[in-house]
Design a protein around this motif. Structure first.
Motif, PDB file in Angstrom:
ATOM      1  N   TRP A 147      38.165  64.805  73.271  1.00  0.00           N
ATOM      2  CA  TRP A 147      39.417  64.858  74.022  1.00  0.00           C
ATOM      3  C   TRP A 147      39.224  64.115  75.327  1.00  0.00           C
ATOM      4  CZ3 TRP A 147      44.242  66.904  73.085  1.00  0.00           C
ATOM      5  CH2 TRP A 147      45.110  66.885  74.193  1.00  0.00           C
ATOM      6  N   PRO A 148      40.174  63.332  75.769  1.00  0.00           N
ATOM      7  CA  PRO A 148      41.392  62.946  75.085  1.00  0.00           C
ATOM      8  C   PRO A 148      41.192  61.706  74.207  1.00  0.00           C
ATOM      9  CG  PRO A 148      41.427  62.049  77.302  1.00  0.00           C
ATOM     10  CD  PRO A 148      40.116  62.782  77.151  1.00  0.00           C
ATOM     11  N   TYR A 149      42.000  61.613  73.185  1.00  0.00           N
ATOM     12  CA  TYR A 149      42.019  60.424  72.337  1.00  0.00           C
ATOM     13  C   TYR A 149      42.981  59.426  72.978  1.00  0.00           C
ATOM     14  CZ  TYR A 149      42.700  57.578  68.122  1.00  0.00           C
ATOM     15  OH  TYR A 149      42.776  56.538  67.215  1.00  0.00           O
ATOM     16  N   LEU A 150      42.440  58.334  73.462  1.00  0.00           N
ATOM     17  CA  LEU A 150      43.268  57.300  74.091  1.00  0.00           C
ATOM     18  C   LEU A 150      42.786  55.957  73.574  1.00  0.00           C
ATOM     19  CD1 LEU A 150      43.359  58.692  77.757  1.00  0.00           C
ATOM     20  CD2 LEU A 150      45.259  58.669  76.126  1.00  0.00           C
ATOM     21  N   VAL A 171      43.769  52.220  72.532  1.00  0.00           N
ATOM     22  CA  VAL A 171      44.809  51.180  72.648  1.00  0.00           C
ATOM     23  C   VAL A 171      45.207  50.652  71.283  1.00  0.00           C
ATOM     24  CG1 VAL A 171      45.382  48.953  73.658  1.00  0.00           C
ATOM     25  CG2 VAL A 171      43.779  50.451  74.830  1.00  0.00           C
ATOM     26  N   HIS A 172      44.210  50.337  70.481  1.00  0.00           N
ATOM     27  CA  HIS A 172      44.492  49.680  69.198  1.00  0.00           C
ATOM     28  C   HIS A 172      44.320  50.645  68.047  1.00  0.00           C
ATOM     29  CE1 HIS A 172      45.231  45.759  70.778  1.00  0.00           C
ATOM     30  NE2 HIS A 172      44.147  45.843  71.521  1.00  0.00           N
ATOM     31  N   GLN A 173      45.438  51.031  67.465  1.00  0.00           N
ATOM     32  CA  GLN A 173      45.394  51.970  66.346  1.00  0.00           C
ATOM     33  C   GLN A 173      45.883  51.327  65.061  1.00  0.00           C
ATOM     34  OE1 GLN A 173      47.174  55.754  67.524  1.00  0.00           O
ATOM     35  NE2 GLN A 173      46.569  55.411  69.644  1.00  0.00           N
ATOM     36  N   SER A 174      46.445  50.131  65.164  1.00  0.00           N
ATOM     37  CA  SER A 174      46.995  49.488  63.959  1.00  0.00           C
ATOM     38  C   SER A 174      46.097  48.382  63.432  1.00  0.00           C
ATOM     39  CB  SER A 174      48.386  48.919  64.265  1.00  0.00           C
ATOM     40  OG  SER A 174      48.283  47.869  65.209  1.00  0.00           O
ATOM     41  N   ILE A 208      55.091  52.249  62.587  1.00  0.00           N
ATOM     42  CA  ILE A 208      53.662  52.245  62.905  1.00  0.00           C
ATOM     43  C   ILE A 208      53.407  53.354  63.925  1.00  0.00           C
ATOM     44  CG2 ILE A 208      51.729  50.848  63.718  1.00  0.00           C
ATOM     45  CD1 ILE A 208      53.429  48.338  63.144  1.00  0.00           C
ATOM     46  N   CYS A 243      51.595  55.560  66.779  1.00  0.00           N
ATOM     47  CA  CYS A 243      50.668  55.560  67.918  1.00  0.00           C
ATOM     48  C   CYS A 243      50.508  57.006  68.375  1.00  0.00           C
ATOM     49  CB  CYS A 243      51.228  54.717  69.055  1.00  0.00           C
ATOM     50  SG  CYS A 243      50.285  54.886  70.584  1.00  0.00           S
ATOM     51  N   TYR A 244      49.267  57.465  68.473  1.00  0.00           N
ATOM     52  CA  TYR A 244      48.982  58.846  68.863  1.00  0.00           C
ATOM     53  C   TYR A 244      48.128  58.842  70.135  1.00  0.00           C
ATOM     54  CZ  TYR A 244      46.552  63.342  68.876  1.00  0.00           C
ATOM     55  OH  TYR A 244      46.023  64.548  69.253  1.00  0.00           O
ATOM     56  N   ALA A 245      48.444  59.736  71.062  1.00  0.00           N
ATOM     57  CA  ALA A 245      47.643  59.820  72.286  1.00  0.00           C
ATOM     58  C   ALA A 245      47.599  61.257  72.784  1.00  0.00           C
ATOM     59  CB  ALA A 245      48.218  58.915  73.372  1.00  0.00           C
ATOM     60  N   GLU A 246      46.577  61.561  73.558  1.00  0.00           N
ATOM     61  CA  GLU A 246      46.402  62.920  74.086  1.00  0.00           C
ATOM     62  C   GLU A 246      46.490  62.902  75.603  1.00  0.00           C
ATOM     63  OE1 GLU A 246      43.757  64.559  70.329  1.00  0.00           O
ATOM     64  OE2 GLU A 246      42.680  63.795  72.065  1.00  0.00           O
ATOM     65  N   GLY A 274      49.573  66.521  72.609  1.00  0.00           N
ATOM     66  CA  GLY A 274      49.387  65.345  71.752  1.00  0.00           C
ATOM     67  C   GLY A 274      50.742  64.672  71.575  1.00  0.00           C
ATOM     68  N   GLU A 278      50.997  45.669  70.361  1.00  0.00           N
ATOM     69  CA  GLU A 278      50.531  47.055  70.480  1.00  0.00           C
ATOM     70  C   GLU A 278      49.935  47.319  71.866  1.00  0.00           C
ATOM     71  OE1 GLU A 278      47.278  48.415  67.871  1.00  0.00           O
ATOM     72  OE2 GLU A 278      48.375  50.301  67.666  1.00  0.00           O
ATOM     73  N   LYS A 279      49.195  46.365  72.374  1.00  0.00           N
ATOM     74  CA  LYS A 279      48.565  46.526  73.690  1.00  0.00           C
ATOM     75  C   LYS A 279      49.622  46.630  74.787  1.00  0.00           C
ATOM     76  CE  LYS A 279      44.944  44.501  76.557  1.00  0.00           C
ATOM     77  NZ  LYS A 279      45.664  43.765  77.605  1.00  0.00           N
ATOM     78  N   TRP A 318      51.146  49.947  74.671  1.00  0.00           N
ATOM     79  CA  TRP A 318      50.176  50.919  75.181  1.00  0.00           C
ATOM     80  C   TRP A 318      50.234  50.981  76.706  1.00  0.00           C
ATOM     81  CZ3 TRP A 318      47.530  54.810  73.295  1.00  0.00           C
ATOM     82  CH2 TRP A 318      46.531  55.381  74.077  1.00  0.00           C
TER      83      TRP A 318
END
Ligand code: FES
Ligand SMILES: [Fe+2]
Lengths: 75, 341
Positions: free
Chosen positions: A6-9, A11-14, B150, B152-155, B257, B283-284, B287
């Motif tokens: 934690w935390p999951y951050l 930038v590039h997830q695709s 698409i 995008c997941y963030a915490e 989340g 995507e960047k 972000w």
């Protein structure tokens, strides 16, 4: 067990890989073509060829070759 | 362990009796387990090798050790402490230290209904009076085969409600995101209205649409989500604006989340072009916009909503709080009443 960082951050997830120089160049040129030349497939092919960004076989783009290559890259 | 939650607790840690997103599906590979916190409680996601997913309370029925420290046995988990084995529906299948022990065969661990949707795990969090899952209608942009989405997941540090309120506050786009690639345009003054729908409400500008972040719809369809649309510059190619389906996971009082599906109504080479540009360049930029939200929300003081001076642009937020507060009160009330029966 997967550890929970934690935390999951991220930038590039695709992405599946870091883009190659060819992919970066094609993307930047596509953005320029979309901005200056238009949104039709014919505009794209003309725009890429006018900017000397070549198809994978080294020759000029055709609608066919663009469709095939962008499908490979965008899948 | 069973105390009746107060309305304040529910308000702070997330509403019960509905579905919530948990984590992206790929966080739990086939044959793997993952410990997660949701609504302030500890859970174990357990995936069999055939990809079937289950969600169990992370608490051994023997003496309460976390099952997440245990061993994945394919179709069950073995607690590390004394080896008690629990099946994916919460049934104790074996007590190795005392074979034939009366725990065997009993369903002693809570398990939640789960669904996987567009790359995310959703789970139903019912209270004791509402164990059966609420009917779930999924956001159309995530089920329409013509629309490409698409995730995008963030915490984020901070309570879940601030993250939802941020989405019900479209006007922040013109200021917080003014330097962004998508929200630089449009008026910095606006009049808003609330428009009720049969599943929630729209909060929208009365005098501008399609220029900035001009409207948002709150949808309550078994899971809470928002829908909104943001124009793309010409550089993003054909297909018009991109939409966002947003959902929020209340992790605990201080953590959230966020799930954002960026979607676009594109097919064929237009779809492929968008996806290619998205992965390579866009995507960047998205972000960076999201980071502006995170920086702002994480910096909000804990008592921010105790010292406010709201104005017309905050009607969407006010309405949201009323709705959630009333529901938290009703849920606490419902549980207290049933306990005293
Ligand atoms: S606490 Fe899990 S087996 Fe004893
Ligand atoms: Fe924002």
């Amino acid at each position: 067990m997967t550890t929970t960082d934690w935390p999951y951050l991220d930038v590039h997830q695709s992405r599946t890989h870091e883009p190659t120089p060819y992919e970066f160049k094609l993307a930047a040129t596509l953005e320029e073509v979309f901005t200056k030349d238009g949104h039709e497939l014919a505009d794209v092919v003309r725009g890429l060829n006018a900017r000397q960004v070549h198809a994978p076989d080294g020759g000029p783009w055709t609608e066919e070759s663009f469709r095939a290559e962008i499908h490979r890259l965008g899948a | 362990m069973t105390t009746t939650p107060t309305a304040d607790h529910i308000y702070a840690t997330g509403l019960r009796n509905q579905w919530h997103p948990v984590v992206p599906s790929h966080f739990v590979a086939p044959g793997a387990m993952r410990k997660v916190t949701v609504l302030g409680e500890q859970w174990l996601l357990f995936r069999r090798s055939d990809s079937t997913l289950s969600m169990l309370a992370d608490r051994c029925p023997h003496r309460g050790a976390p099952l997440s420290l245990g061993k994945h046995l394919g179709d069950r988990v073995a607690c590390w402490y004394h080896g008690v084995e629990v099946e994916t529906d919460g049934t104790v299948s074996s007590v190795p230290g005392l074979p034939g022990c009366n725990l065997e065969g009993k369903k002693l661990v809570r398990s939640l209904p789960v669904r996987e949707v567009a790359g995310a795990v959703l789970a139903y969090f019912g209270d004791e009076q509402h164990p059966e899952p609420a009917e779930l209608t999924l956001p159309e942009p995530l089920t329409d085969p013509g629309i490409d989405a698409i995730l995008c997941y963030a915490e984020w540090e901070g309570g879940w409600r601030y993250a939802v309120e941020n989405l019900l506050d479209p006007m922040h786009g013109s200021f917080l995101h003014h330097e962004s690639h998508t929200m630089f345009d449009g008026d910095t003054t606006a009049k808003f209205r609330i428009r009720e729908t049969d599943r929630g409400y729209f909060f929208e500008k009365t005098d501008q649409r399609g220029v900035n972040f001009d409207w948002v719809e709150l949808c309550r369809t078994g899971v809470d989500w928002v829908d909104l649309s943001i124009p793309y510059p010409a550089s993003a190619g054909p297909g018009g604006p991109f939409g966002i389906v947003g959902m929020v996971c209340p992790v605990d009082e201080n953590r959230t989340g966020v799930f954002f599906w960026r979607y676009r109504d594109v097919q064929g080479w237009e779809r492929d072009s968008w996806r290619f540009l998205y992965k390579t360049l866009i995507e960047k930029r998205h972000w960076e916009v999201l980071e502006q939200d995170r920086v702002m929300l994480e910096a909000m003081p804990a008592d921010a909503d105790q010292h406010e001076n709201l104005y017309q642009h905050d009607l969407g937020v006010v309405r949201l709080r009323r709705l959630y507060r009333a529901e938290a009160e009703a849920q606490a009330q419902g549980q207290a009443v049933s306990r005293n029966l």
